[in-house]
Design an enzyme around this catalytic site. Structure first.
Site, PDB file in Angstrom:
ATOM      1  N   LYS A   1       0.079   9.472  -3.545  1.00  0.00           N
ATOM      2  CA  LYS A   1      -0.320  10.689  -2.169  1.00  0.00           C
ATOM      3  C   LYS A   1       0.804  11.795  -2.638  1.00  0.00           C
ATOM      4  O   LYS A   1      -0.081  12.799  -2.741  1.00  0.00           O
ATOM      5  CB  LYS A   1      -0.602   9.931  -0.899  1.00  0.00           C
ATOM      6  CG  LYS A   1      -1.307  10.962   0.258  1.00  0.00           C
ATOM      7  CD  LYS A   1      -0.803  11.421   0.648  1.00  0.00           C
ATOM      8  CE  LYS A   1       0.313  10.728   1.772  1.00  0.00           C
ATOM      9  NZ  LYS A   1       0.224  10.461   3.065  1.00  0.00           N
TER      10      LYS A   1
ATOM     11  N   GLU B   1      11.710  27.265  15.063  1.00  0.00           N
ATOM     12  CA  GLU B   1      12.439  28.292  16.147  1.00  0.00           C
ATOM     13  C   GLU B   1      11.577  28.438  17.351  1.00  0.00           C
ATOM     14  O   GLU B   1      12.097  28.905  18.688  1.00  0.00           O
ATOM     15  CB  GLU B   1      13.457  29.564  15.932  1.00  0.00           C
ATOM     16  CG  GLU B   1      12.454  30.669  15.320  1.00  0.00           C
ATOM     17  CD  GLU B   1      13.209  31.519  14.696  1.00  0.00           C
ATOM     18  OE1 GLU B   1      14.264  32.065  15.539  1.00  0.00           O
ATOM     19  OE2 GLU B   1      13.208  32.194  13.630  1.00  0.00           O
TER      20      GLU B   1
ATOM     21  N   TYR C   1      -7.426  11.339   8.305  1.00  0.00           N
ATOM     22  CA  TYR C   1      -6.304  11.917   7.948  1.00  0.00           C
ATOM     23  C   TYR C   1      -6.064  11.804   6.385  1.00  0.00           C
ATOM     24  O   TYR C   1      -6.289  12.501   5.288  1.00  0.00           O
ATOM     25  CB  TYR C   1      -5.049  11.658   7.963  1.00  0.00           C
ATOM     26  CG  TYR C   1      -4.114  10.184   7.579  1.00  0.00           C
ATOM     27  CD1 TYR C   1      -3.126  10.193   6.569  1.00  0.00           C
ATOM     28  CD2 TYR C   1      -4.514   8.583   8.496  1.00  0.00           C
ATOM     29  CE1 TYR C   1      -2.974   8.864   6.618  1.00  0.00           C
ATOM     30  CE2 TYR C   1      -4.006   7.273   7.850  1.00  0.00           C
ATOM     31  CZ  TYR C   1      -3.428   7.697   6.920  1.00  0.00           C
ATOM     32  OH  TYR C   1      -2.742   6.370   6.160  1.00  0.00           O
TER      33      TYR C   1
ATOM     34  N   HIS D   1      17.671  30.465  12.775  1.00  0.00           N
ATOM     35  CA  HIS D   1      16.559  31.574  12.433  1.00  0.00           C
ATOM     36  C   HIS D   1      17.200  31.820  10.609  1.00  0.00           C
ATOM     37  O   HIS D   1      17.636  32.226  10.130  1.00  0.00           O
ATOM     38  CB  HIS D   1      16.920  32.840  13.485  1.00  0.00           C
ATOM     39  CG  HIS D   1      16.320  33.902  12.992  1.00  0.00           C
ATOM     40  ND1 HIS D   1      14.810  34.176  13.938  1.00  0.00           N
ATOM     41  CD2 HIS D   1      16.500  35.235  12.531  1.00  0.00           C
ATOM     42  CE1 HIS D   1      14.521  35.011  12.710  1.00  0.00           C
ATOM     43  NE2 HIS D   1      15.476  36.247  13.130  1.00  0.00           N
TER      44      HIS D   1
ATOM     45  N   THR E   1       0.750  -1.318   0.344  1.00  0.00           N
ATOM     46  CA  THR E   1       0.115   0.173  -0.074  1.00  0.00           C
ATOM     47  C   THR E   1       1.008   0.847  -0.201  1.00  0.00           C
ATOM     48  O   THR E   1       0.509   2.199  -0.938  1.00  0.00           O
ATOM     49  CB  THR E   1      -0.675   0.502   0.859  1.00  0.00           C
ATOM     50  OG1 THR E   1      -1.537  -0.665   0.894  1.00  0.00           O
ATOM     51  CG2 THR E   1      -1.950   1.394   0.665  1.00  0.00           C
ATOM     52  N   CYS E   2       1.942   1.158   0.469  1.00  0.00           N
ATOM     53  CA  CYS E   2       2.121   2.666   1.333  1.00  0.00           C
ATOM     54  C   CYS E   2       3.284   2.686  -0.081  1.00  0.00           C
ATOM     55  O   CYS E   2       2.969   4.069  -0.734  1.00  0.00           O
ATOM     56  CB  CYS E   2       3.518   2.269   2.174  1.00  0.00           C
ATOM     57  SG  CYS E   2       5.032   3.484   1.878  1.00  0.00           S
TER      58      CYS E   2
ATOM     59  N   GLU F   1      -6.088  14.781   2.868  1.00  0.00           N
ATOM     60  CA  GLU F   1      -5.022  14.746   2.569  1.00  0.00           C
ATOM     61  C   GLU F   1      -5.877  14.642   0.869  1.00  0.00           C
ATOM     62  O   GLU F   1      -5.335  15.431  -0.404  1.00  0.00           O
ATOM     63  CB  GLU F   1      -3.896  13.165   2.730  1.00  0.00           C
ATOM     64  CG  GLU F   1      -3.588  13.176   3.520  1.00  0.00           C
ATOM     65  CD  GLU F   1      -2.751  12.216   3.855  1.00  0.00           C
ATOM     66  OE1 GLU F   1      -1.761  13.140   4.841  1.00  0.00           O
ATOM     67  OE2 GLU F   1      -2.577  11.246   3.360  1.00  0.00           O
TER      68      GLU F   1
ATOM     69  N   CYS G   1       1.360   6.184   1.228  1.00  0.00           N
ATOM     70  CA  CYS G   1       2.446   6.911   0.689  1.00  0.00           C
ATOM     71  C   CYS G   1       2.779   7.836   0.339  1.00  0.00           C
ATOM     72  O   CYS G   1       3.120   9.619  -0.629  1.00  0.00           O
ATOM     73  CB  CYS G   1       3.144   6.839   2.180  1.00  0.00           C
ATOM     74  SG  CYS G   1       2.695   5.702   2.810  1.00  0.00           S
TER      75      CYS G   1
HETATM   76  C1  LIG Z   1      -3.960   6.369   1.477  1.00  0.00           C
HETATM   77  C2  LIG Z   1      -3.044   6.218   2.186  1.00  0.00           C
HETATM   78  C3  LIG Z   1      -2.307   7.295   2.529  1.00  0.00           C
HETATM   79  C4  LIG Z   1      -1.100   6.622   3.304  1.00  0.00           C
HETATM   80  N1  LIG Z   1      -0.831   7.652   4.150  1.00  0.00           N
HETATM   81  C5  LIG Z   1       0.670   7.035   4.597  1.00  0.00           C
HETATM   82  C6  LIG Z   1       2.336   8.268   5.389  1.00  0.00           C
HETATM   83  O1  LIG Z   1       1.686   9.163   4.280  1.00  0.00           O
HETATM   84  N2  LIG Z   1       2.647   7.839   5.847  1.00  0.00           N
HETATM   85  C7  LIG Z   1       2.838   6.599   6.949  1.00  0.00           C
HETATM   86  O2  LIG Z   1       3.166   6.154   8.068  1.00  0.00           O
HETATM   87  N3  LIG Z   1       1.477   5.567   6.726  1.00  0.00           N
HETATM   88  C8  LIG Z   1       0.582   5.894   5.307  1.00  0.00           C
HETATM   89  N4  LIG Z   1      -0.534   4.775   5.031  1.00  0.00           N
HETATM   90  C9  LIG Z   1      -0.156   3.648   5.985  1.00  0.00           C
HETATM   91  C10 LIG Z   1       0.354   2.316   5.233  1.00  0.00           C
HETATM   92  O3  LIG Z   1       0.235   2.718   3.744  1.00  0.00           O
HETATM   93  C11 LIG Z   1       0.635   1.764   5.996  1.00  0.00           C
HETATM   94  O4  LIG Z   1       0.362   1.299   7.251  1.00  0.00           O
HETATM   95  C12 LIG Z   1       1.500   0.660   5.363  1.00  0.00           C
HETATM   96  O5  LIG Z   1       1.075   0.439   4.357  1.00  0.00           O
HETATM   97  C13 LIG Z   1       1.255  -0.815   5.623  1.00  0.00           C
HETATM   98  O6  LIG Z   1       2.025  -1.822   5.532  1.00  0.00           O
HETATM   99  P1  LIG Z   1       2.022  -3.550   5.703  1.00  0.00           P
HETATM  100  O7  LIG Z   1       3.384  -4.456   5.770  1.00  0.00           O
HETATM  101  O8  LIG Z   1       0.707  -3.873   6.603  1.00  0.00           O
HETATM  102  O9  LIG Z   1       0.462  -3.678   4.681  1.00  0.00           O
HETATM  103  P2  LIG Z   1       0.632  -2.973   2.621  1.00  0.00           P
HETATM  104  O10 LIG Z   1       1.662  -2.241   2.540  1.00  0.00           O
HETATM  105  O11 LIG Z   1      -1.128  -2.851   2.299  1.00  0.00           O
HETATM  106  O12 LIG Z   1       1.121  -4.885   2.327  1.00  0.00           O
HETATM  107  C14 LIG Z   1       0.098  -5.839   2.760  1.00  0.00           C
HETATM  108  C15 LIG Z   1       0.345  -6.147   0.680  1.00  0.00           C
HETATM  109  O13 LIG Z   1       0.214  -7.876   1.299  1.00  0.00           O
HETATM  110  C16 LIG Z   1      -0.547  -8.500  -0.366  1.00  0.00           C
HETATM  111  N5  LIG Z   1      -1.191  -9.119   0.180  1.00  0.00           N
HETATM  112  C17 LIG Z   1      -2.411  -9.288   0.724  1.00  0.00           C
HETATM  113  N6  LIG Z   1      -3.437 -10.474   0.429  1.00  0.00           N
HETATM  114  C18 LIG Z   1      -2.738 -11.406   0.027  1.00  0.00           C
HETATM  115  C19 LIG Z   1      -2.840 -12.631  -0.073  1.00  0.00           C
HETATM  116  N7  LIG Z   1      -3.720 -13.343   0.636  1.00  0.00           N
HETATM  117  N8  LIG Z   1      -1.396 -13.662  -0.420  1.00  0.00           N
HETATM  118  C20 LIG Z   1      -0.405 -12.685  -0.760  1.00  0.00           C
HETATM  119  N9  LIG Z   1      -0.583 -11.110  -1.164  1.00  0.00           N
HETATM  120  C21 LIG Z   1      -1.122 -10.318  -0.386  1.00  0.00           C
HETATM  121  C22 LIG Z   1      -0.832  -7.138  -1.073  1.00  0.00           C
HETATM  122  O14 LIG Z   1      -0.982  -7.342  -2.246  1.00  0.00           O
HETATM  123  C23 LIG Z   1       0.162  -5.805   0.088  1.00  0.00           C
HETATM  124  O15 LIG Z   1       0.404  -5.679  -1.057  1.00  0.00           O
HETATM  125  C24 LIG Z   1      -1.309   5.276   3.717  1.00  0.00           C
HETATM  126  C25 LIG Z   1      -2.348   4.069   3.732  1.00  0.00           C
HETATM  127  C26 LIG Z   1      -3.550   4.590   2.821  1.00  0.00           C
HETATM  128  C27 LIG Z   1      -4.505   3.983   1.814  1.00  0.00           C
END
Ligand SMILES: Cc1cc2nc3c(=O)[nH]c(=O)nc-3n(C[C@H](O)[C@H](O)[C@H](O)COP(=O)(O)OP(=O)(O)OC[C@H]3O[C@@H](n4cnc5c(N)ncnc54)[C@H](O)[C@@H]3O)c2cc1C
Length: 587
Positions: free
Chosen positions: A133, A555, A260, A550, A124-125, A264, A130
């Protein structure tokens, strides 16, 4: 297949120690194997087959004992099998491999939109959170900067125009580059990457699209997906995945949600000149944030032209003959939207993962329950990241993944540390915060001093725009420790974060420190980032003793001398005047 339900084990260090005695598997990767990995990367299928064979050979030779020491030895394809290559899964897999474990990770095929069958390495990130976005935030900030520039003497014959398709094409090219980089990271670490959907078959077996893989430990790091509540017409709504990949600019968009992600996207579309309406159920945006920050950011965003509809709950979306959408709420109907976006939360990807049948406990929202070491109710199955719904942020998923790898493969039981996790909201203006809100601080400490500053930043004096900045320090009256630090204003995310890096820099390398500091000083002028200061338990006196950079907004954090208010609510303070309370606290 085991269907027994286990109670969540509390993994104390001694328990783990005996676990390791029984199952120590941290055999360093043979040199030949690393060079093999280099030689064959990145041609994945060939690498995969050969790597698999080598790994099996190695594992078969090192496995000698069973889980309880009495059963016959059991052999596994891998030490660790990770389902999901997002932030948490990649970090845990890579670290585990670096610690000598044989690791495989499975991930769904790439797509910008996630589904039951699509995802992509990076998660997702990188692909739908992240990174894209923030790229969109960068794109959208220019319009405000163009507005600011006039007061500094810039004149243009025509207004700058934005080309949506260039932005989306460049953003998607960057995502492709990043997913490639993540694949390489795994490959270089010797982690076998298997494309497909993982499903747990038993406590040591994962099915990936019909192929079975066994592992001593299974890690679930499947994250979550956006959730659109079922109301009439919800099929016309888009979620954050789709909002990051629209084929054309929304002319008029309704954003439902006050969290958030909603704010955003409101900033992104507003900056890219869409008409933006935000619908929130509550009176204020950003539930859980400091109350003053909630008020401040709402006001500032409204000044930039975003219309907030508070205490309005969507009830239906209606599509008109011309294709435009109307949003019906408990208070009325707003017509003429090109898009209605729901940013009303995310759900863990735990459906059809085989968890119920194997006995992995989940809460009512489908998040996996884990103990302090990220262990689920099944001893060989672990979970990190958003799927556990602890703190759903990338750096937290990374921390949990790294801690798990240490726990399992470095004989170093490690609990993730959730104290003072800093966070940012990339709204416009953005927010940076670390530590407690005023409300939490009162609840926990009773007696606090609150320092605030609400001012017009230097840039706004010439730009003529109504931009302001708000900063807040919350200090324990008794110990003088800074309990919370909040900022809403330009660069606030950087200001709050930089200090986090700074601590490491100061701790580990003075030379790097100078380089690092001067870089940040150039880029942001924001050396008073403060996350580490709060986490390290620094006092207000330490802040006061720090020389400011500054002229910066940052600051202000080291020049707030007089409390805006003193709150005395602890039982010891009862009946005392403010001054008495202050002297009793030794402030
Ligand atoms: C719009 C948005 C903006 C964000 N902005 C920020 C930010 O600015 N800063 C921040 O810190 N966090 C942000 N986040 C949150 C951040 O993206 C998540 O907290 C982070 O990605 C979580 O990581 P994860 O490894 O838990 O899961 P994910 O990154 O979601 O990874 C899970 C992976 O598992 C895979 N998967 C799912 N099911 C299966 C399966 N059965 N078999 C194989 N693969 C599978 C998915 O395809 C995915 O690639 C944001 C989230 C969103 C939606």
């Amino acid at each position: 297949m085991a269907t027994t339900s286990f109670t969540a084990p509390k993994l104390s260090s001694p328990t783990l120690q005996s676990l390791y005695r029984n199952f120590h598997v941290s055999v360093p990767l043979p040199k030949s194997l690393s060079s093999f990995s280099r030689r064959f990367s990145p041609s994945f299928p060939r690498f995969h087959q050969q790597y698999h064979r080598l790994q099996r050979r190695r594992l078969f030779s090192v496995r000698a004992e069973s889980e309880n020491g009495s059963e016959p030895p059991r052999h596994y394809d891998f030490d660790l099998f990770t389902i999901g290559a997002g932030s948490g899964g990649v970090r845990a897999s890579r670290f585990a491999a670096n610690f000598g474990a044989s690791v495989a990770v499975c991930e769904l095929p790439f797509s910008t939109i996630s589904s039951e069958t699509t995802g992509g390495v990076g998660g997702t990130c990188v692909l739908r959170g992240c990174v894209p976005k923030k790229l969109m935030v960068y794109a959208s900030k220019y319009s405000h900067e163009f507005d600011e520039s006039h007061g500094f003497g810039w004149k243009y014959e025509t207004e700058p125009k934005h080309d949506w398709s260039t932005l989306i094409a460049n953003k998607n090219a960057e995502l492709q580059r990043l997913t490639g980089i993540y694949k390489n990271i795994l490959n270089n670490a010797g982690v076998a990457l298997i494309e497909g959907r993982g499903k747990i078959v038993d406590p040591h077996t994962v099915d990936v699209d019909g192929k079975l893989y066994t592992a001593r430990h299974i890690l679930i790091s499947v994250g979550g997906r956006p959730f659109i509540p079922e109301i009439p017409g919800s099929e016309y709504a888009i979620d954050s995945d789709a909002a990051l990949d629209l084929p054309s600019k929304p002319e008029k968009v309704a954003i439902v949600g006050g969290g958030y992600i909603a704010l955003e996207f409101a900033g992104i579309f507003n900056g890219l000149t869409s008409e933006v309406h935000v619908f929130i159920r509550q009176k204020k945006v950003l539930r859980g944030f400091d109350e003053e920050v909630r008020d401040f950011v709402g006001e500032q965003m409204a000044l930039r032209g975003i219309e907030f509809h508070t205490e309005e709950t969507p009830q239906a979306i209606v599509k008109a003959a011309d294709g435009s959408l109307s949003l019906k709420t408990n208070r009325g109907t707003v017509d003429g939207f090109s898009h209605v976006m729901f940013a009303t939360g995310r759900r863990p990807n735990t459906k059809n993962l085989g968890l119920e049948s194997v006995g992995v406990k989940m809460n009512k929202n489908g998040a996996i329950e884990v103990d302090e070491y990220s262990r689920t109710s099944v001893p060989s199955i672990w979970a990190v990241g958003d799927v556990t719904d602890r703190i759903n942020l990338t750096p937290v998923a990374l921390m949990e993944g790294g801690a798990l790898a240490k726990t399992l493969f470095q004989n170093e039981p490690t609990k993730p540390d959730y104290r003072a996790v800093p966070s940012a909201v990339f709204s416009q203006p953005p927010i940076g915060q670390v530590g407690l809100t005023e409300e939490q601080a009162i609840k926990e400490y009773g007696d606090i001093d609150v320092y605030t500053a609400n001012f017009r930043p230097l840039k706004a004096t010439l730009s003529g725009l109504p931009d302001r900045a708000f900063m807040k320090l919350i200090v324990c009256a008794k110990t003088n420790k800074v309990l919370g630090l909040h900022m809403c204003g330009e660069d606030s995310a950087e200001i709050v974060q930089v200090e986090a890096s700074l601590k490491l820099v100061i701790t580990y390398s003075m030379r790097f420190s100078i380089k690092f500091c001067s870089w940040f000083s150039d880029v942001y002028g924001s050396l008073q980032g403060f996350a580490v200061a709060v986490k390290a338990g620094l006092t207000k006196a330490d802040f006061d003793a720090t020389v400011g950079v500054h002229p910066t907004s940052a600051e202000e954090f080291v020049t707030m001398r007089t409390p805006t208010r003193k709150i005395r609510q602890s039982p010891e303070s009862e009946g005392k005047t403010d001054v008495e309370a202050k002297s009793a606290a030794g402030v």
